[in-house]
Scaffold this active site. Structure first.
Site, short mmCIF file in Angstrom:
data_model
loop_
_atom_site.label_atom_id
_atom_site.label_comp_id
_atom_site.label_asym_id
_atom_site.label_seq_id
_atom_site.Cartn_x
_atom_site.Cartn_y
_atom_site.Cartn_z
N ASN A 188 -4.96 7.21 -94.22
CA ASN A 188 -3.69 7.65 -94.48
C ASN A 188 -3.20 9.04 -94.31
OD1 ASN A 188 -0.64 6.83 -94.73
ND2 ASN A 188 -1.01 7.91 -96.58
N GLU A 189 -2.37 9.78 -93.79
CA GLU A 189 -2.03 11.15 -94.08
C GLU A 189 -3.03 12.15 -94.28
OE1 GLU A 189 0.94 11.02 -96.97
OE2 GLU A 189 2.51 10.61 -95.46
N TYR A 331 8.79 12.55 -91.60
CA TYR A 331 9.99 12.54 -92.31
C TYR A 331 10.79 13.63 -92.36
CZ TYR A 331 8.06 8.82 -95.37
OH TYR A 331 7.22 7.66 -95.55
N GLU A 384 5.17 5.46 -90.86
CA GLU A 384 6.19 5.63 -91.94
C GLU A 384 7.45 6.45 -91.33
OE1 GLU A 384 4.67 7.07 -95.51
OE2 GLU A 384 2.90 5.95 -95.50
#
Ligand SMILES: *[C@@H]1O[C@H](CO)[C@@H](O)[C@H](O)[C@H]1NC(C)=O
Ligand SMILES: *[C@@H]1O[C@H](CO)[C@@H](O)[C@H](O)[C@H]1NC(C)=O
Ligand SMILES: *[C@@H]1O[C@H](CO)[C@@H](O)[C@H](O)[C@H]1NC(C)=O
Ligand SMILES: *[C@@H]1O[C@H](CO)[C@@H](O)[C@H](O)[C@H]1NC(C)=O
Ligand SMILES: *[C@@H]1O[C@H](CO)[C@@H](O)[C@H](O)[C@H]1NC(C)=O
Length: 496
Positions: A188-189, A331, A384
Site C-alpha cells: 500500500n502507498e 486525495y 482510495e
C-alpha cells in the site's frame, strides 16, 4: 531525498480550483464501462481492533503507538468481531467490491514460520462472507504493518531478508484465499510509507536522521531508497510466485499501489515547470519507472547518485512488468514552486492534513492522464479517494461536502475513462469511520459513522452512504431528492 526535494516546495490547494473543462454534466454508473468496479475500503489496523486477541502479535504500529500514548487501533471498529454486520452494510450499500488488508502479524505472528490458525480462520470467514454476498474482495497484503518481530530481528524493510519472508507470507495468502480472491495489491502507498517511516520518522517504524527530527536511529539519506528498492523487489518476488504457482489456476492479478498527487506549477516559469517534472519523477517515477520500464528515472539517478540502489540485470527483468495493475491512492492537488533552501513537501507532516482536501477533480484527471501517456496506459484501480470531515456524529449525518467531493471525483474518473484511461475500478475511502493513521479519531472519511463512545460501536449511514448507494443502484429519485443534479451543475458552472 532531502537534497533533491529541497528544491521543491509544494503548496496544497486550498480553494476550489478554477480549472475544469466540463464536458461531463450528468452521469450515472451506467456511463462507466461494463465491469467497472465500485467499492469502498478499510485496512486491518484501522478497522479490525482485537489487537492481541487469538494469537495476534504486535506489528510496528502497536509498538510505535503504545509507548507514545497516542490514540490507536487497539479496538478501532472491532471489525474482527463485527465483520458480518459490516458485510451486511456493504450489501445494503450496493458495493461491487471491498478492499481490505490482511494483518501479517495476525496470520503469521512472528513474520515467518507458523501460521496462526485463528487468524487464518478469521480471514477465511470474512472472505467467505464477502464472496457469498457477491462482493469481490480486493486484498492488500501489506498496509504498513509488518510484525514487530522481524523489525527487531533484522530491521524489517531495510534488510533484504524481508523479501523471502514477505514472499512466504504471500504464498500462504494465495494458497489459502486465492480461490476466492482475484485482486491482490502487494504494497500500500509504497512511496508515502517509505518517506514517513524512513525519511521523516513520523510513521512507524520511525527511523530518520534529518536534523530537527527526533528518531533514535535511521539514515534519511540512504534508507528511504533502500526501503523503496526492497519494496519493489519484494513485490516482484511475490508477483513471480503468483505467476509461477497460482495464476493459471486462480486467474487473479497482482498490483502495486502508490500515493499520487495532482501537481500543477504555480507559475508558467520554466523553473516551476521543471520542478513539476522532478516532483513527478520523485513521487511516482521512483516506483513506476522500475515497474513499467525496469529502472529508476534518470533525474533520480543523477540527483541521488550512489545512494540510490542499482538493479542488477536480473532484478530489473523481474521488476519490469511485475504489476498487473497500478493502484492509485489519490486525495490531493498541489501547486509546485521551484524554491531553493526550503524543506521538502514530502517531509512535511501536514501532508495528510485536511487542509489539502479541496475539490480539485482536475488533479485526478491529470494523474490518470499522466499514467496513461507516460507509462503505457496500464490497468489502474483507484484504491482510495475520499474526503475527511471532523468526527462529529450529528454534523456528519448530513455530510454534503463529502457527497460533493465524491461526485466530482467520480465524474473526473469518467472523463478520464472516456479519454482512454484504462481505469477499472474506484474505491471510496473509507467505508466507515475508523482509526486514521496517526490522526486518530478526530477526522474521519467514512460513509458510515461509528459511535466510538458506544460499547457496541454502533454504525449509522451518513448522507454520503445513501448517496453512494443511490448512485450505485441508479436511483435517480434519490439523487434528485438530494439536490445532486443542482449541486453538480453549480459545481461545474462555478468551476468553468
Ligand atoms: C524525542 O524522543 C525522546 C525519546 O523517545 C523523548 O523522550 C523526547 O521527549 C522527544 N523529544 C521531542 C522534542 O519530541
Ligand atoms: C548515512 O549513510 C551514509 C552512507 O553510508 C553515510 O555516509 C552517512 O554518514 C550516514 N548518515 C548518518 C546520519 O548516519
Ligand atoms: C485525451 O487523450 C489524448 C490522447 O492521449 C491527449 O492528447 C489529450 O491531452 C487528453 N485530453 C485530456 C483533457 O486529458
Ligand atoms: C453514542 O453512544 C453513547 C453511549 O452509548 C450515547 O450516549 C450517545 O448518545 C451516542 N451518540 C449518538 C450520536 O448516537
Ligand atoms: C430510491 O430513492 C427514493 C428516495 O429516497 C426511495 O424512496 C426509494 O425507496 C429508492 N429506491 C430504491 C430502489 O432503492
Amino acid at each position: 531525498m532531502e537534497r533533491s526535494l529541497s528544491l521543491i516546495t509544494i503548496f496544497l490547494v486550498l480553494a476550489l480550483s478554477g480549472r475544469c473543462s466540463c464536458d461531463v454534466n450528468l452521469f450515472s454508473r451506467n456511463d462507466f464501462p461494463e465491469g467497472f468496479a465500485f467499492g469502498s475500503a478499510t485496512s486491518a489496523y484501522q478497522w479490525e481492533g482485537a489487537v492481541s486477541e487469538d494469537g495476534k502479535k504486535p506489528s510496528i504500529w502497536d509498538t510505535f503507538l503504545h509507548p507514545r500514548n497516542l490514540e490507536n487501533g487497539d479496538i478501532a471498529c472491532d471489525g474482527y468481531h463485527k465483520y458480518k454486520e459490516d458485510v451486511q452494510l456493504m450489501v445494503e450499500t450496493g458495493l461491487d467490491a471491498f478492499r481490505f488488508s490482511i494483518s501479517w502479524s495476525r496470520l503469521i505472528p512472528d513474520g515467518r514460520g507458523l501460521v496462526n490458525p485463528k487468524g487464518l480462520q478469521f480471514y477465511n470467514n470474512f472472505i467467505q462472507e464477502l464472496v457469498s454476498h457477491g462482493i469481490e474482495p480486493h486484498v492488500t497484503l501489506y498496509h504498513y504493518d509488518h510484525p514487530q518481530y522481524i523489525e527487531d530481528d533484522y530491521g524489517g524493510w531495510i534488510n533484504r531478508r524481508i523479501i523471502e519472508d514477505f514472499t512466504a507470507y504471500a504464498d500462504v495468502c494465495f494458497r489459502e484465499f486465492g480461490s476466492r480472491v482475484k485482486f491482490w495489491t502487494t504494497i500500500n502507498e509504497a512511496n508515502v510509507f517509505t518517506i514517513g517511516g524512513y525519511n521523516d520518522g513520523t510513521t512507524p517504524p520511525g527511523r530518520c536522521s534529518s536534523p530537527g527530527r527526533n528518531c533514535s536511529s535511521g539514515n534519511s539519506s540512504t534508507e528511504p531508497y533502500i526501503v523503496g528498492h526492497n519494496l519493489l523487489l519484494a513485490h516482484a518476488s511475490v508477483s513471480r510466485l503468483y505467476k509461477q504457482k497460482y495464476k493459471e489456476r486462480q486467474r487473479g492479478s497482482v498490483g502495486f499501489s502508490l500515493f499520487t498527487i495532482g501537481f500543477t506549477p504555480s507559475t508558467s516559469s520554466k523553473d516551476d515547470i521543471n520542478a513539476i517534472l522532478r516532483a513527478k519523477d520523485f513521487f511516482l517515477g521512483w516506483m513506476l519507472e522500475p515497474l513499467i520500464f525496469g529502472d529508476y528515472p534518470d533525474e533520480m539517478k543523477r540527483t541521488v547518485g550512489s545512494r540510490l540502489p542499482v538493479f542488477s540485470e536480473g532484478e530489473s527483468e523481474q521488476v519490469k512488468g511485475s504489476s498487473d495493475f497500478i493502484g492509485i491512492i489519490h486525495y490531493l492537488a498541489a501547486y509546485v514552486t521551484n524554491i531553493k533552501f526550503k524543506p521538502s513537501l514530502s517531509g512535511n507532516p501536514d501532508f495528510f492534513s485536511d487542509m489539502g482536501y479541496a475539490v480539485a477533480p482536475w488533479a485526478m484527471e491529470s494523474v490518470l492522464e499522466y499514467i496513461k501517456q507516460s507509462y503505457g496506459n496500464p490497468p489502474v484501480y483507484i484504491l482510495e479517494n475520499g474526503r475527511p470531515m471532523k468526527q462529529d456524529l450529528q454534523l456528519q449525518k448530513k455530510d454534503t461536502p463529502r457527497i460533493e467531493y465524491l461526485h466530482a471525483y467520480i465524474g473526473a474518473v469518467l472523463k478520464s475513462v472516456r479519454n482512454g484511461s484504462n481505469t477499472r475500478g474506484y474505491f471510496v475511502w473509507s467505508f466507515m469511520d475508523l482509526y486514521e493513521l496517526l490522526r486518530g479519531y478526530e477526522f474521519s472519511f467514512g460513509l458510515y459513522s461509528v459511535n466510538f463512545s458506544d460499547p457496541h460501536l454502533k454504525r449509522s449511514p451518513k448522507a454520503s452512504a445513501h448517496w453512494y448507494s443511490a448512485f450505485l443502484k441508479g436511483n435517480t429519485t434519490f439523487l434528485a431528492s438530494q439536490g445532486i443534479t443542482k449541486l453538480q451543475s453549480d459545481f461545474f458552472s462555478s468551476a468553468s
